[in-house]
Write an enzyme that holds these catalytic residues in place. Structure first.
Site, mmCIF file in Angstrom:
data_model
loop_
_atom_site.group_PDB
_atom_site.id
_atom_site.type_symbol
_atom_site.label_atom_id
_atom_site.label_comp_id
_atom_site.label_asym_id
_atom_site.label_seq_id
_atom_site.Cartn_x
_atom_site.Cartn_y
_atom_site.Cartn_z
ATOM 1 N N LYS A 88 0.844 -1.202 0.000
ATOM 2 C CA LYS A 88 0.000 0.000 0.000
ATOM 3 C C LYS A 88 0.879 1.252 0.000
ATOM 4 O O LYS A 88 0.615 2.210 -0.730
ATOM 5 C CB LYS A 88 -0.955 -0.022 1.205
ATOM 6 C CG LYS A 88 -2.029 -1.109 1.080
ATOM 7 C CD LYS A 88 -2.845 -1.320 2.351
ATOM 8 C CE LYS A 88 -3.824 -2.489 2.143
ATOM 9 N NZ LYS A 88 -4.684 -2.747 3.305
ATOM 10 N N GLN A 146 -5.106 -1.972 9.589
ATOM 11 C CA GLN A 146 -4.960 -3.258 8.923
ATOM 12 C C GLN A 146 -5.542 -4.380 9.788
ATOM 13 O O GLN A 146 -5.260 -4.449 10.986
ATOM 14 C CB GLN A 146 -3.472 -3.517 8.613
ATOM 15 C CG GLN A 146 -3.221 -4.698 7.698
ATOM 16 C CD GLN A 146 -3.750 -4.510 6.280
ATOM 17 O OE1 GLN A 146 -3.817 -3.391 5.768
ATOM 18 N NE2 GLN A 146 -4.140 -5.598 5.646
ATOM 19 N N ASP A 161 -11.171 2.497 3.594
ATOM 20 C CA ASP A 161 -11.509 1.076 3.430
ATOM 21 C C ASP A 161 -12.995 0.910 3.109
ATOM 22 O O ASP A 161 -13.410 -0.154 2.646
ATOM 23 C CB ASP A 161 -11.225 0.316 4.741
ATOM 24 C CG ASP A 161 -9.902 -0.450 4.719
ATOM 25 O OD1 ASP A 161 -9.487 -0.875 3.626
ATOM 26 O OD2 ASP A 161 -9.312 -0.621 5.799
HETATM 27 N N1 GUN Z 1 -7.070 -7.159 5.875
HETATM 28 C C1 GUN Z 1 -7.422 -7.902 4.794
HETATM 29 N N2 GUN Z 1 -8.061 -7.128 3.883
HETATM 30 C C2 GUN Z 1 -8.125 -5.886 4.399
HETATM 31 C C3 GUN Z 1 -8.644 -4.655 3.924
HETATM 32 O O1 GUN Z 1 -9.219 -4.542 2.846
HETATM 33 N N3 GUN Z 1 -8.505 -3.586 4.764
HETATM 34 C C4 GUN Z 1 -7.901 -3.693 5.969
HETATM 35 N N4 GUN Z 1 -7.830 -2.588 6.721
HETATM 36 N N5 GUN Z 1 -7.408 -4.815 6.446
HETATM 37 C C5 GUN Z 1 -7.514 -5.908 5.644
#
Ligand code: GUN
Length: 283
Positions: free
Chosen positions: A53, A97, A120
């Site tokens: 990211k 996350q 998100d």
């Molecule tokens: N863990 C797995 N997929 C995601 C996601 O799309 N966002 C976040 N914040 N954590 C994740």
């Protein structure tokens, strides 16, 4: 027949380079888009996702600032940290996350992110907007799936879309997006009886179960568009999706690879949500 590949890595690269132009024009107006990433504890997979990211942000000229909190942080510590980021004008997007350590309430923590910074798209306001079909921040993986289908010029009206998986992060929101586009949608789960009988009806098949190789050649309608959201690590270390790629590509019309499919496009959507949040913030 051999399926056409929907190349997520290439589409993501293109999307990030478009976003870079938008960022340059925002910078010209004195706005520097910023994403705050938060990890609590030391989950190895989370660390890799966050690194991806941050790299994608850098590619588009978006600032990304990572916040590492110790695994034993209390819920109050985490909520206080998010509150500081909610008030920080240089932060336009915040992600925590997942997964979080067991002693923390992931739901309460996710919901504490300001709606306007919830890149998100997990906040109930954003999920409610998605359900209603009004503008809001759409979760990244479902958006990625739709953009990839659009890149292949897949039509939805009069077509049957089957979603395998009913998670809040992927299955449910992608089903809503498919409904909004006029598809006839069936959502399956791990208890679905004779899964293949249903997936074989799918003109569009979206698979998000976390079960390596679940979807085999006999479960796919010839010519279908197959979007594989799964990322599974085999005991050999190899990363594979939920779709048995080598056999399904022989019958499908379009297919996404793993790795290099939905994953990179999801990250590009996160950057897009952040850039859009920064642009909206200044209106
Ligand atoms: N863990 C797995 N997929 C995601 C996601 O799309 N966002 C976040 N914040 N954590 C994740």
């Amino acid at each position: 027949m051999t399926a056409q590949l929907i190349d997520g890595a290439a589409l993501a690269k293109e999307k990030l380079s478009q976003l870079k132009q938008t960022v340059i024009s925002l910078q010209g107006r004195g706005i520097q888009p910023g994403l705050a990433t938060v990890q609590v504890g030391d989950d190895a997979a989370s660390r890799i996702y966050i690194r991806n990211k941050s790299r994608a942000c850098a590619e588009a000229g978006v600032n990304s600032i990572h916040h590492d909190l110790p695994a034993q942080s209390s819920e109050r510590d985490v909520l206080r940290h998010i509150d500081t980021l909610n008030r920080d004008a240089s932060v336009h997007g915040i992600i925590v996350q997942l997964p979080l350590p067991k002693h923390l309430d992931a739901r309460r923590i996710s919901q504490s992110i300001a709606v306007a910074k919830d890149v998100d798209g997990f906040n109930w306001r954003n999920l409610g907007a998605l359900m209603e079909g009004t503008p809001g921040i759409v979760p990244c993986t479902p958006r990625a799936a739709m953009v990839m289908l659009d890149s292949a010029k897949i039509r939805f009206e009069g077509r049957h879309a089957v979603v395998v998986g009913r998670s809040n992060i992927v299955g449910k929101p992608v089903a809503l997006l498919l409904i909004a586009r006029g598809a006839t949608v069936t959502v399956c789960n791990s208890h679905t009886a004779d899964l293949g009988a249903i997936t074989r009806q799918a003109d569009v098949l979206v698979v998000a179960t976390g079960k390596a190789g679940l979807i085999t050649r006999d479960m796919v309608k010839p010519g279908a568009a197959v979007i594989d959201v799964g990322i599974n690590r085999l005991p050999t270390g190899k990363i594979v999706g939920d779709v048995a790629f080598d056999e399904v590509k022989v019958v499908a019309g379009w297919i996404t690879p793993v790795p290099g499919g939905v994953g990179p496009m999801t990250v590009a959507m996160l950057v897009e949500n952040t850039v859009n949040a920064a642009a909206r913030n200044q209106q």
